[in-house]
Design an enzyme around this catalytic site. Structure first.
Site, PDB file in Angstrom:
ATOM      1  N   THR A  83       0.814  -1.216   0.000  1.00 57.91           N
ATOM      2  CA  THR A  83       0.000   0.000   0.000  1.00 57.91           C
ATOM      3  C   THR A  83       0.847   1.265   0.000  1.00 57.91           C
ATOM      4  OG1 THR A  83      -1.728  -1.159   1.241  1.00 57.91           O
ATOM      5  CG2 THR A  83      -1.818   1.240   1.227  1.00 57.91           C
ATOM      6  N   GLN A 113      -5.526  -2.133  -2.609  1.00 60.00           N
ATOM      7  CA  GLN A 113      -5.090  -0.808  -2.152  1.00 60.00           C
ATOM      8  C   GLN A 113      -4.318  -0.104  -3.263  1.00 60.00           C
ATOM      9  OE1 GLN A 113      -4.510  -3.722  -0.670  1.00 60.00           O
ATOM     10  NE2 GLN A 113      -4.855  -3.632   1.545  1.00 60.00           N
ATOM     11  N   ASP A 136      -8.314   3.065  -0.530  1.00 60.60           N
ATOM     12  CA  ASP A 136      -7.155   3.796   0.022  1.00 60.60           C
ATOM     13  C   ASP A 136      -6.731   4.969  -0.865  1.00 60.60           C
ATOM     14  OD1 ASP A 136      -7.326   1.838   1.910  1.00 60.60           O
ATOM     15  OD2 ASP A 136      -5.300   1.063   1.655  1.00 60.60           O
ATOM     16  N   ASP A 157     -12.075   2.457   2.938  1.00 61.16           N
ATOM     17  CA  ASP A 157     -11.038   3.179   3.697  1.00 61.16           C
ATOM     18  C   ASP A 157     -10.382   4.262   2.843  1.00 61.16           C
ATOM     19  OD1 ASP A 157     -11.643   1.210   5.586  1.00 61.16           O
ATOM     20  OD2 ASP A 157      -9.902  -0.013   5.079  1.00 61.16           O
ATOM     21  N   ARG A 214     -14.221   3.410  10.357  1.00 60.17           N
ATOM     22  CA  ARG A 214     -13.861   2.310  11.246  1.00 60.17           C
ATOM     23  C   ARG A 214     -12.444   2.581  11.739  1.00 60.17           C
ATOM     24  NH1 ARG A 214     -12.902  -3.089   7.465  1.00 60.17           N
ATOM     25  NH2 ARG A 214     -11.544  -2.154   5.884  1.00 60.17           N
ATOM     26  N   TRP A 216      -8.840   2.134  12.280  1.00 59.40           N
ATOM     27  CA  TRP A 216      -7.676   1.364  11.857  1.00 59.40           C
ATOM     28  C   TRP A 216      -6.784   1.060  13.069  1.00 59.40           C
ATOM     29  CZ3 TRP A 216      -3.274   3.713   8.369  1.00 59.40           C
ATOM     30  CH2 TRP A 216      -2.374   2.696   8.020  1.00 59.40           C
TER      31      TRP A 216
END
Length: 296
Positions: A83, A113, A136, A157, A214, A216
């Protein structure tokens, strides 16, 4: 110092990275790089020792920096990038500003990602910047960061990291169902993580069951104030990432959410609706610890 980049060869450079590489690290005076309209297909790195830089486009719809690495892309040694090395624009310097451009990771949905902007330098400012991607999209690393009138899209995310980041009148767009807008990893003891002021959330046709965030990491902090949310936001609003213990330490807050996705009575019990007194403390200079993003 002014440098012009033009894909049409009527500037000082035709490639943005070449313009950045020409800057002397010994001269710490501010550099403005004017980027003329065009699609610049290149992976950008701005090193930690770069002087203050302003990337100035003319129109975010027409000035596009695009690359398509993802976490599974192999490097020159045949190893996956992961990532953190997948970013299209990678910013490690302090006092960086970008205006009127698009930063895109064109890897596409389902590729995992794939970071568009990897922002890991303190006092980063983005105005009228579009961040395009899927999973991402925007990594907010260290320090304080300010986003004004920006467009950020993704599915899973798509805003993530540990920075104190203020999103002022930004537009967030959910591209696919059953995803998460934020994945904050706010360090323990940090007053503010992600703060969204007067933003709006939209979605593609048929998109639903999206979560506001959420954690991480256990102490993730996210606050949405006066944000208009469409019907893609699920009633419970927040997810614990399968770690119930994080419900005790993360801080998820809202104030005067509106729209079809604003359902305070349905939110998870471990999130909070701020009082007007608490919300009044969410001022730009307070959130950013006294740092004043010039021109806001």
């Amino acid at each position: 110092m002014l440098i012009t980049v033009s894909a049409e060869k009527d500037g000082d450079f035709t490639r943005l990275q070449a313009a950045l590489d020409s800057i002397s690290q010994k001269d710490y005076s501010e550099v403005t790089i004017r980027i003329k309209p065009g699609v610049y297909r290149e992976k950008i790195v701005i090193p930690s020792d770069a002087p203050p830089i302003l990337l100035l486009g003319e129109d975010p719809e027409a000035t596009i920096i695009s690359w398509s690495d993802n976490a599974h892309t192999l490097d020159e040694d045949g190893k996956p990038l992961g990532t953190f090395r997948s970013g299209t624009m990678n910013i490690f310097s302090k006092q960086f500003t970008a205006e009127n451009i698009t930063i895109q990771n064109a890897s596409g949905p389902g590729t995992g990602q794939a970071v568009a902007a990897f922002v890991d330098g303190d006092q980063a400012v983005f105005r009228r910047v579009r961040f395009l991607g899927d999973q991402d999209t925007l990594y907010t690393g260290q320090g304080k960061q300010y986003y004004n009138d920006c467009y950020i899209e993704g599915d899973v995310d798509y805003i993530f990291g540990p920075a104190t980041a203020l999103f002022d009148r930004c537009h967030l767009h959910n591209k696919r169902s059953r995803g998460y807008i934020t994945a904050a990893s706010t360090p323990e003891g940090t007053s503010f993580g992600y703060v969204f002021l007067d933003c709006r959330i939209t979605s593609g046709e048929g998109v639903r069951d999206m979560y506001l965030g959420r954690p991480w990491r256990p102490y993730g902090h996210v606050a949405f104030l006066r944000t208009v949310m469409d019907g893609s936001i699920t009633g419970e609003g927040w997810h614990n990432w399968g770690a119930p213990d994080r419900e005790k330490t993360c801080r998820y807050e809202e104030y005067e959410s509106s729209g079809a996705g604003a359902n305070p009575s349905e939110r998870v019990s471990w999130s909070r609706q701020l009082t007007s007194t608490e919300a009044s403390k969410y001022q730009i200079l307070t959130i950013l610890g006294g740092w004043h993003p010039e021109g806001y």
